[in-house]
Design a protein around this motif. Structure first.
Motif, short mmCIF file in Angstrom:
data_model
loop_
_atom_site.label_atom_id
_atom_site.label_comp_id
_atom_site.label_asym_id
_atom_site.label_seq_id
_atom_site.Cartn_x
_atom_site.Cartn_y
_atom_site.Cartn_z
N HIS A 168 -3.15 -6.55 -5.29
CA HIS A 168 -2.46 -5.76 -4.28
C HIS A 168 -1.02 -6.24 -4.13
O HIS A 168 -0.10 -5.43 -3.95
N ARG A 169 -0.80 -7.53 -4.19
CA ARG A 169 0.55 -8.06 -4.07
C ARG A 169 1.45 -7.54 -5.19
O ARG A 169 2.62 -7.18 -4.96
N LYS A 170 0.90 -7.46 -6.40
CA LYS A 170 1.68 -6.91 -7.51
C LYS A 170 2.01 -5.44 -7.25
O LYS A 170 3.14 -4.98 -7.48
N ASN A 171 1.00 -4.69 -6.78
CA ASN A 171 1.23 -3.27 -6.51
C ASN A 171 2.20 -3.05 -5.36
O ASN A 171 2.87 -2.01 -5.29
N SER A 172 2.29 -4.02 -4.46
CA SER A 172 3.15 -3.87 -3.29
C SER A 172 4.64 -3.81 -3.67
O SER A 172 5.47 -3.38 -2.86
N LEU A 173 4.97 -4.23 -4.86
CA LEU A 173 6.36 -4.15 -5.30
C LEU A 173 6.87 -2.71 -5.31
O LEU A 173 8.08 -2.46 -5.26
N PHE A 174 5.96 -1.75 -5.35
CA PHE A 174 6.36 -0.35 -5.50
C PHE A 174 6.29 0.42 -4.18
O PHE A 174 6.51 1.62 -4.17
N TYR A 175 5.97 -0.26 -3.07
CA TYR A 175 6.04 0.42 -1.78
C TYR A 175 7.51 0.57 -1.38
O TYR A 175 8.33 -0.32 -1.63
N ARG A 176 7.83 1.70 -0.74
CA ARG A 176 9.22 1.93 -0.34
C ARG A 176 9.59 1.21 0.95
O ARG A 176 10.74 0.87 1.17
N THR A 177 8.60 1.02 1.83
CA THR A 177 8.87 0.37 3.12
C THR A 177 7.84 -0.71 3.38
O THR A 177 6.74 -0.70 2.83
N ARG A 178 8.17 -1.64 4.30
CA ARG A 178 7.25 -2.69 4.67
C ARG A 178 6.04 -2.10 5.40
O ARG A 178 4.91 -2.58 5.24
N ASN A 179 6.26 -1.05 6.18
CA ASN A 179 5.14 -0.42 6.87
C ASN A 179 4.16 0.20 5.87
O ASN A 179 2.94 0.13 6.06
N GLY A 180 4.69 0.79 4.81
CA GLY A 180 3.82 1.33 3.77
C GLY A 180 2.99 0.24 3.13
O GLY A 180 1.81 0.43 2.85
#
Length: 219
Positions: free
Chosen positions: A158-170
């Motif tokens: 999940h941490r790796k995938n989080s690189l592609f979220y646009r916002t911290r809330n996302g």
């Protein structure tokens, strides 16, 4: 998605425990940032992590490493026997004290001799001995962190995938879904089907959330 160390996160979780409870057992590697301040836990260090350090240098020190690895292998073997036999925490403790205790003491004496006879460079390797052997003193203390290491793979992915979220809330929403999905897997529930049911029964879910957990929603 947070920026805190593991020990800081754990300290926040421990604040939610009812007062008066005895400290929980914490199994981790020896990194100081994994441990919350104020001695809030009984810390056990992972023998599997310790073992890996010897595996890495086996080619350079085959005789010494073989002794350490075979000795630890005995202890892991005893722990496997306790698991197969379904021993209670207290029974497992006594079993390890009887069988693994002498083995670990032999390893401690051998390790101390390596330093005293100056066969290895001075270091702080033995300062974690008490935490590595907590399973010989406290009922229920594990000998390694492998169970949690496997669970952490979900968080690492999940941490790796989080690189592609646009916002911290996302990213925080992604945290919630990761927790839901992994909880479903632990309870033998299809996470996709579960999330669909939550949408279909959103109003009932809002009224009684406890009836819509992965382990209760089917009823």
């Amino acid at each position: 998605t947070g920026c805190k160390h593991a020990g800081e996160n754990l300290a926040e979780v421990l604040k939610q425990r009812p007062p008066g409870l005895s400290p929980p057992i914490q199994m981790c590697d020896a990194l100081s940032r994994n441990v919350p301040k104020l001695n809030a836990t009984l810390v056990a260090n992972c023998n599997a992590h310790s073992r890996r350090n010897f595996v890495k240098v086996t080619a350079s020190f085959p005789v010494e490493c073989r002794f350490v690895l075979e000795t630890l292998g005995e202890v892991f073997g005893y722990d496997g026997q306790a698991r197969v036999r379904g021993l209670s925490p207290d029974e497992r403790l006594h079993f390890h004290q009887e069988h693994s205790g002498p083995v670990m003491e032999k390893l401690r004496a051998w390790s101390s001799a390596q330093f005293e006879e100056r066969k290895v460079e001075p270091n702080s390797g033995l300062k974690h001995w008490g935490k590595l052997t907590l399973f010989l003193r406290v009922a229920g203390a594990p000998i390694d962190n492998n169970l949690v290491e496997r669970a952490l793979k979900k968080a690492i992915l999940h941490r790796k995938n989080s690189l592609f979220y646009r916002t911290r809330n996302g990213a925080r929403m992604g945290d919630l879904y990761m927790s839901l999905i992994h909880t479903c897997e632990l309870n033998g529930v299809n996470s996709f089907d579960y999330l669909i049911e939550l949408q279909r029964h959103a109003e009932e879910l809002r009224k009684v959330p406890s009836e819509w957990m992965p382990w209760t929603y089917r009823a």
